[in-house]
Scaffold this motif. Sequence first.
Motif, short mmCIF file in Angstrom:
data_model
loop_
_atom_site.label_atom_id
_atom_site.label_comp_id
_atom_site.label_asym_id
_atom_site.label_seq_id
_atom_site.Cartn_x
_atom_site.Cartn_y
_atom_site.Cartn_z
N TRP A 48 -14.60 -48.05 -5.42
CA TRP A 48 -14.72 -49.17 -4.55
C TRP A 48 -16.07 -49.93 -4.29
CZ3 TRP A 48 -13.32 -44.23 -5.03
CH2 TRP A 48 -12.06 -43.68 -4.92
N ILE A 49 -15.98 -50.98 -3.55
CA ILE A 49 -17.22 -51.59 -3.04
C ILE A 49 -17.01 -51.71 -1.51
CG2 ILE A 49 -18.53 -53.64 -2.75
CD1 ILE A 49 -17.53 -54.43 -5.90
N LEU A 50 -17.79 -50.99 -0.83
CA LEU A 50 -17.64 -50.84 0.71
C LEU A 50 -17.75 -52.16 1.28
CD1 LEU A 50 -19.14 -47.49 1.40
CD2 LEU A 50 -17.09 -47.75 0.84
N ARG A 51 -16.89 -52.49 2.27
CA ARG A 51 -17.05 -53.92 3.05
C ARG A 51 -17.46 -53.40 4.46
NH1 ARG A 51 -11.25 -55.61 3.63
NH2 ARG A 51 -12.34 -57.27 4.77
N SER A 52 -17.19 -52.42 4.85
CA SER A 52 -17.56 -51.83 6.19
C SER A 52 -17.43 -50.28 6.42
CB SER A 52 -16.89 -52.63 7.58
OG SER A 52 -15.44 -52.20 7.51
N GLY A 75 -21.30 -53.17 1.17
CA GLY A 75 -21.87 -53.75 -0.21
C GLY A 75 -22.32 -52.63 -1.27
N GLU A 76 -22.20 -51.47 -0.91
CA GLU A 76 -22.65 -50.38 -1.93
C GLU A 76 -21.34 -50.01 -2.74
OE1 GLU A 76 -26.14 -48.01 -1.25
OE2 GLU A 76 -25.05 -48.06 0.96
N LEU A 77 -21.73 -49.48 -3.93
CA LEU A 77 -20.70 -49.00 -4.80
C LEU A 77 -20.26 -47.43 -4.38
CD1 LEU A 77 -19.11 -49.06 -7.66
CD2 LEU A 77 -21.24 -48.41 -8.68
N LEU A 78 -19.07 -47.35 -4.34
CA LEU A 78 -18.59 -46.06 -4.24
C LEU A 78 -17.92 -45.36 -5.35
CD1 LEU A 78 -17.95 -43.29 -2.59
CD2 LEU A 78 -15.90 -44.45 -1.51
N GLY A 79 -18.53 -44.57 -6.27
CA GLY A 79 -18.01 -44.09 -7.32
C GLY A 79 -18.56 -44.73 -8.41
N TRP A 80 -19.04 -43.93 -9.57
CA TRP A 80 -19.58 -44.41 -10.89
C TRP A 80 -18.93 -43.58 -12.04
CZ3 TRP A 80 -22.03 -40.76 -13.61
CH2 TRP A 80 -22.70 -39.67 -12.92
#
Length: 155
Positions: A48-52, A75-80
């Motif tokens: 995911w890319i967090l929106r809020s 704006g941050e990446l959740l999960g790599w």
Amino acid sequence: MADVITRGGVFAALPAEQRGHLMALAREVSFPSGTRIFDEGGRADRFWILRSGSVALDLHVPGRRAATVEVLGPGELLGWSWFLPPRHWHLGAAAESVVRAHEFDAAEVRALCDRDPVLGMALITAVAGTIADRLMASRTRLLDLYGPNGSGPRL
């Protein structure tokens, strides 16, 4: 709200065309506050890319409550973990507030990267940077929790 991605965060450095190709695969999702998004060791088949909102990343500690190692925001990446075999989550994640995000199917993104080497290289660089940041955050947090003098001053 793709503008969150262009203002900052891990994918801001992607070339505009490649960012557009990636966003074409996005699906908008939301998680209520307190929702467990994934657990350490589970199958990593999306990201995911967090929106809020905010998401706490945590690490299982035997005999104790899970230790929060980092909190992510817009704006941050959740999960790599989806990016590298064996594709199992290295941390757990829970929504600390209502979260809105762009969700990506990992297999679709990997296939897109195979077709678009410019995107593939940009994504490798972005994910590697995220892994390095998370490793440092985990290290610092664990030193704070279990080190004799905390993480101490940075040299």
